[in-house]
Design an enzyme around this catalytic site. Structure first.
Site, PDB file in Angstrom:
ATOM      1  N   SER A 256       0.853  -1.319   0.028  1.00  0.00           N
ATOM      2  CA  SER A 256      -0.073  -0.145   0.004  1.00  0.00           C
ATOM      3  C   SER A 256       0.831   1.216  -0.019  1.00  0.00           C
ATOM      4  O   SER A 256       1.665   1.495  -0.808  1.00  0.00           O
ATOM      5  CB  SER A 256      -0.870   0.053   1.184  1.00  0.00           C
ATOM      6  OG  SER A 256      -1.877   0.868   1.272  1.00  0.00           O
ATOM      7  N   ASP A 490      -8.743  -4.677  -5.977  1.00  0.00           N
ATOM      8  CA  ASP A 490      -8.430  -3.864  -4.794  1.00  0.00           C
ATOM      9  C   ASP A 490      -9.104  -2.449  -5.096  1.00  0.00           C
ATOM     10  O   ASP A 490      -9.023  -1.683  -5.807  1.00  0.00           O
ATOM     11  CB  ASP A 490      -7.108  -3.609  -5.024  1.00  0.00           C
ATOM     12  CG  ASP A 490      -6.063  -3.024  -3.796  1.00  0.00           C
ATOM     13  OD1 ASP A 490      -6.726  -2.204  -2.961  1.00  0.00           O
ATOM     14  OD2 ASP A 490      -4.843  -3.295  -3.521  1.00  0.00           O
ATOM     15  N   HIS A 518      -7.380  -5.477  -0.486  1.00  0.00           N
ATOM     16  CA  HIS A 518      -6.171  -4.854  -0.848  1.00  0.00           C
ATOM     17  C   HIS A 518      -4.948  -5.684  -0.401  1.00  0.00           C
ATOM     18  O   HIS A 518      -4.568  -6.209   0.373  1.00  0.00           O
ATOM     19  CB  HIS A 518      -6.488  -3.735   0.245  1.00  0.00           C
ATOM     20  CG  HIS A 518      -5.258  -2.799   0.339  1.00  0.00           C
ATOM     21  ND1 HIS A 518      -4.871  -2.153  -0.718  1.00  0.00           N
ATOM     22  CD2 HIS A 518      -4.615  -2.185   1.295  1.00  0.00           C
ATOM     23  CE1 HIS A 518      -3.961  -1.351  -0.589  1.00  0.00           C
ATOM     24  NE2 HIS A 518      -3.770  -1.250   0.773  1.00  0.00           N
TER      25      HIS A 518
END
Length: 549
Positions: A256, A490, A518
């Site tokens: 991320s 995602d 995610h």
């Protein structure tokens, strides 16, 4: 894991308006705070609100004589202190070691103030086969790398832990690494209990006041830190850590927001890159308003897929009716209704609209095999039994609040790092209208009531200093081959961001996971796990176009 956090949902709507995005971290498990674990931060008193970091034109790293004391230090690794939360969660920390890394507060003036970064190391299980160290970052910005290793050790079991010392660190301004502090726990609770006004004019006024108050509180308690918590400085810290542990090249897993950290590292130190995996990628060149809209649309689509799955495949436990096409709207109407009719949870707090949506969004970081079952149950308890405790618990986890009501520095760090990394200029009227039109067309449930007036102010408008960082394509010319990983479903870092990041690099390959949730690491996809392990241990890059179903 979660993403760029915002304590005020509509989680996404507010983050987009503020220009600070939700990007987040990679898992939805409960984590203990790392504040009491490793290194106590150096003193960081207040400074002038006009303080601005002096940028370093080019990284000098080990070649800079002024940085030799930092590059030449030795980490004292010792047994990690007892952690009651780890014990309660039955987390096995046997063999893990904790330490601290000394780094300059301002790399342009390294002889001035310094801070300590908290570290944790899980030594390689097979030392005779050891490749080196694997540095990890779970996202955020603001999430704890110490906790990622401590509470997520099972995700590294097998080849990765056999061959690498897995090392996590709390980036500057987070966790136990000179954390940014703005509010106390009671103030956090009070803020999170407030739903944003429905009326656009009242909502804008409330946001301006909250933003102004927040900036003043952070300046008062952490003013000296604020100009120096940006990701570029953390990338420089990462290079110091690489050298100090004895690695000639950096091996790294960033998830991320951690992909942005890895990308900036490759830009600053391309010749020091070893094997970098950037999973759940951020596009560093994308305008933050546009990316925020992408996120909101992504979460809306994920919410719709969850609701349809609930009706079609789990009818016996689904509280969303029998019409899969209306299921998401039914849930959204219930959540919105909590603005006027909040649920009281066991500790006396009120679960209103914004906290309830936060709990829902937090569960959409997972997939149909993991967190969706908990989201079904949480909505069932709230919609059928008028019990909001589960949704509140997930909102608390997202906001960094533990069972004792103590908040981690996550939210404060999120804002401080985001504003140090980029401050979105006020959009043109045409840009703002295009964003709102897209939100209302493609994410009507999560964008209910949004107006152009929600986007008239620049991001970080009231923050104590103005950053010089801007969105840009990162080429990292001269780097080793980089592996970018994207997941087609995602919601937090849409797949298009992974495509853009990989395309921007001079030397990168895109690996695709077909699925919800995610990030790809730790999702139990054998194809992904095998490809990551082969890349990290042997340097084998997957064939271009590889897709893991």
């Amino acid at each position: 894991m979660k993403t760029f956090r915002a304590a005020r949902p509509r989680v996404l709507l507010t983050a987009v308006a503020a220009g600070t995005l939700l990007l987040a971290t990679a898992c939805t498990d409960d984590h203990a705070s790392s504040q009491d674990k490793a290194a106590a931060p150096a003193a960081t008193g207040a400074a002038s609100p006009t303080a601005t970091p002096t940028p370093t034109a080019t990284p000098t790293g080990e070649a800079d004589p002024a940085l030799k004391p930092f590059y030449g230090q030795q980490i004292v690794w010792a047994d990690c202190p007892p952690d009651p939360k780890a014990e309660k969660a039955k987390v096995d920390t046997t063999g893990m070691k904790c330490g601290k890394l000394h780094v300059p507060l301002d790399y342009a003036h390294p002889a001035a103030d310094a801070i300590d970064l908290a570290l944790i190391k899980h030594p390689a299980a097979k030392p005779d086969q050891r490749v080196g160290s694997l540095m990890v970052n779970p996202g955020g910005p603001g999430a704890s790398g110490v906790e990622m290793v401590e509470f997520g050790a099972k995700d590294f079991e097998g080849t990765l832990h056999d061959r690498f010392d897995v090392i996590g660190f709390d980036p500057r301004g987070t966790g136990a690494s000179a954390p940014v502090v703005c509010y106390d726990d009671q103030q956090h609770d009070a803020l999170n209990q407030e739903d944003e006004p429905v009326d656009p004019a009242e909502r804008k006024a409330a946001r301006v006041k909250q933003s102004t108050d927040h900036a003043a509180a952070c300046q008062a308690k952490s003013g000296k830190l604020l100009p120096f918590v940006g990701t570029r400085n953390t990338a420089r810290d990462l290079d110091v850590l690489r050298a100090v542990v004895g690695d000639k090249k950096l091996n790294y897993l960033g998830i991320s927001y951690g992909t942005y950290l890895g990308a900036l590292y490759a830009e600053e130190f391309p010749k020091n890159t070893g094997r970098l995996i950037l999973d759940g990628a951020v596009d560093p060149a994308e305008d933050t308003l546009d990316h925020g809209v992408d996120q909101q649309v992504g979460f809306e689509k994920s919410f719709e897929r969850f609701a349809a799955d609930c009706v079609e495949n789990h009818a016996d436990e689904c509280p969303l009716g029998k019409d899969k096409d209306q299921a998401a709207k039914k849930a959204a109407d219930f959540l919105d209704g909590l603005h006027d009719h909040p649920l009281t949870v066991k500790d006396g707090r009120k679960l209103g609209r914004d906290q309830a949506w936060t709990g829902v969004i937090s569960m959409l970081y997972g997939d149909e095999k993991t967190s969706w079952k908990y989201l079904r149950a949480s909505l069932g308890w709230a919609m059928v039994r008028d019990k909001g405790d589960f949704l509140m618990a997930f909102a608390d986890d997202y906001n960094g609040r533990d069972e004792q009501g103590h908040y981690s520095p996550l939210d404060e760090a999120h804002t401080a790092i985001s504003c140090a990394d980029a401050a979105r200029p006020a959009p043109t009227p045409e840009h703002a209208k295009a964003a709102v039109d897209r939100l209302l067309a493609q994410a009507p449930l999560l964008s209910k009531g949004v107006t152009v007036d929600d986007y008239t102010e620049p991001g970080c408008a009231h923050w104590p200093f103005k950053t010089q960082e801007k969105p840009h394509t990162i080429r990292a010319e001269g780097s080793a081959p980089i592996l970018v990983v994207g997941s087609t479903g995602d919601p937090a870092t849409p797949y298009a961001s992974a495509e853009a990041l990989a395309k921007g690099f001079a030397n990168a390959t895109l690996l695709t996971r077909v699925g919800e949730g995610h990030g790809a690491f730790g999702k139990g996809n054998a194809c992904i796990d095998k490809a990551m392990a082969a890349y990290l241990t042997e340097g084998t890059v997957p064939a271009a176009g590889t897709r893991c179903e």
